[in-house]
Design a protein around this motif. Structure first.
Motif, PDB file in Angstrom:
ATOM      1  N   VAL A 116       9.473  -5.656 -11.599  1.00  0.00           N
ATOM      2  CA  VAL A 116       8.236  -5.097 -12.146  1.00  0.00           C
ATOM      3  C   VAL A 116       7.085  -5.237 -11.162  1.00  0.00           C
ATOM      4  O   VAL A 116       6.430  -4.250 -10.796  1.00  0.00           O
ATOM      5  N   GLU A 117       6.817  -6.465 -10.712  1.00  0.00           N
ATOM      6  CA  GLU A 117       5.622  -6.706  -9.895  1.00  0.00           C
ATOM      7  C   GLU A 117       5.736  -6.113  -8.498  1.00  0.00           C
ATOM      8  O   GLU A 117       4.761  -5.582  -7.969  1.00  0.00           O
ATOM      9  N   ALA A 118       6.922  -6.216  -7.892  1.00  0.00           N
ATOM     10  CA  ALA A 118       7.069  -5.677  -6.540  1.00  0.00           C
ATOM     11  C   ALA A 118       6.919  -4.160  -6.557  1.00  0.00           C
ATOM     12  O   ALA A 118       6.264  -3.576  -5.693  1.00  0.00           O
ATOM     13  N   GLU A 122       3.903  -1.973  -4.859  1.00  0.00           N
ATOM     14  CA  GLU A 122       4.228  -0.861  -3.967  1.00  0.00           C
ATOM     15  C   GLU A 122       3.444   0.391  -4.373  1.00  0.00           C
ATOM     16  O   GLU A 122       2.838   1.070  -3.525  1.00  0.00           O
ATOM     17  N   HIS A 123       3.421   0.688  -5.656  1.00  0.00           N
ATOM     18  CA  HIS A 123       2.694   1.868  -6.134  1.00  0.00           C
ATOM     19  C   HIS A 123       1.185   1.726  -5.914  1.00  0.00           C
ATOM     20  O   HIS A 123       0.509   2.699  -5.556  1.00  0.00           O
ATOM     21  N   THR A 124       0.670   0.525  -6.138  1.00  0.00           N
ATOM     22  CA  THR A 124      -0.763   0.294  -5.938  1.00  0.00           C
ATOM     23  C   THR A 124      -1.153   0.523  -4.487  1.00  0.00           C
ATOM     24  O   THR A 124      -2.228   1.063  -4.201  1.00  0.00           O
ATOM     25  N   ILE A 165      -1.617  -4.614 -11.118  1.00  0.00           N
ATOM     26  CA  ILE A 165      -0.866  -3.833 -12.104  1.00  0.00           C
ATOM     27  C   ILE A 165      -1.724  -2.674 -12.624  1.00  0.00           C
ATOM     28  O   ILE A 165      -1.273  -1.531 -12.720  1.00  0.00           O
ATOM     29  N   GLU A 166      -2.978  -2.963 -12.951  1.00  0.00           N
ATOM     30  CA  GLU A 166      -3.885  -1.940 -13.470  1.00  0.00           C
ATOM     31  C   GLU A 166      -4.085  -0.812 -12.456  1.00  0.00           C
ATOM     32  O   GLU A 166      -4.227   0.358 -12.826  1.00  0.00           O
ATOM     33  N   ALA A 167      -4.102  -1.174 -11.172  1.00  0.00           N
ATOM     34  CA  ALA A 167      -4.370  -0.188 -10.128  1.00  0.00           C
ATOM     35  C   ALA A 167      -3.220   0.795  -9.926  1.00  0.00           C
ATOM     36  O   ALA A 167      -3.382   1.804  -9.231  1.00  0.00           O
TER      37      ALA A 167
END
Length: 245
Positions: A116-118, A122-124, A165-167
């Motif tokens: 989830v976090e990685a 990456e998307h952020t 996460i929000e970004a």
């Protein structure tokens, strides 16, 4: 080497906690449903029958069945009792983590958090706005200020990762992250809190956060993902140290 009780005792209180009787009974009943011994549409035994069968009190039975209802595995019918729901009826994802000090369980949790976090990091790195960057930078600075004050910086740390996460701009990342934060991040939070107790460790952790931030600033998705993965792996390793393993 004798473990420092001042470091390990708080972890035992949080991580070594055994599952409650209601947890254990709920898991047993889930197994009965999953195996087909209790089939869809079948009425559950009464509270009294379950209490006698499993040697627990009726309030324990009530709590366990309530959890199955919450998860959509069991349905109540007015005046008729509780019944096993149809397969696939459950729309609730649940994690039942019995022992955070178990190596295999810890590895499974880390793999899930990393997925989830990685990925979110990456998307952020790819899609963050300037406003997102300002917020993430502010959270990073707040962590450093907490460290400088000699505090654990746990809340600031959580806020930093939440800003990332929000970004992503993806509400499902946010919702799943919040779910994990409520259910299984105890070990991560504990590792963060205890970092402040080891000389220099808090600053090492902050260096990992800095690496994540720099990769995001550079809009380098692969580097950002790798930095996030490294951070979580190191968090798990630090927890193992605190547990004396």
């Amino acid at each position: 080497m004798v473990a420092d009780k001042s470091r390990s005792e708080p972890l035992r209180d949080i991580l070594g906690r055994a599952p409650s009787l209601a947890d254990t009974l709920a898991l047993r009943l889930r197994d009965e449903i999953a195996s087909g011994r209790l089939q869809a549409g079948e009425r559950l035994p009464t509270e009294l029958q379950l209490a006698q069968t499993y040697g627990v009190s009726r309030p324990i039975v009530r709590e366990a069945v309530g959890r199955l209802k919450h998860d959509g595995l069991v349905l109540s019918r007015q005046g008729a009792g509780a019944f096993v729901a149809d397969p696939g009826a459950s729309s609730v994802f649940r994690l039942d983590v019995a022992d955070f000090s178990d190596k295999a369980e810890l590895r499974h949790i880390v793999e899930l958090l990393m997925a989830v976090e990685a990925s979110a990091t990456e998307h952020t790195a790819e899609r963050h706005s300037e406003a997102d960057l300002i917020t993430i930078r502010a959270r990073l600075d707040a962590m450093q200020a907490a460290i400088d004050r000699g505090e654990s910086g746990v809340d600031e740390d959580v806020a930093f990762h939440r800003a990332i996460i929000e970004a992503t701009g993806n509400p499902y990342f946010r919702d799943l992250s919040e779910f994990l934060d409520r259910r299984v991040r105890t070990f991560i939070r504990t590792a963060r809190a205890n970092s402040a107790r080891l000389a220099g460790m808090a600053q090492i952790v902050q260096g990992e956060h800095q690496a994540i931030f720099e990769a995001i600033v550079a809009r380098d998705p692969q580097r950002a993902r790798a930095a996030a993965e490294t951070h979580l792996k190191n968090a798990a390793a630090r927890l193992a140290i605190y547990l004396g393993r």
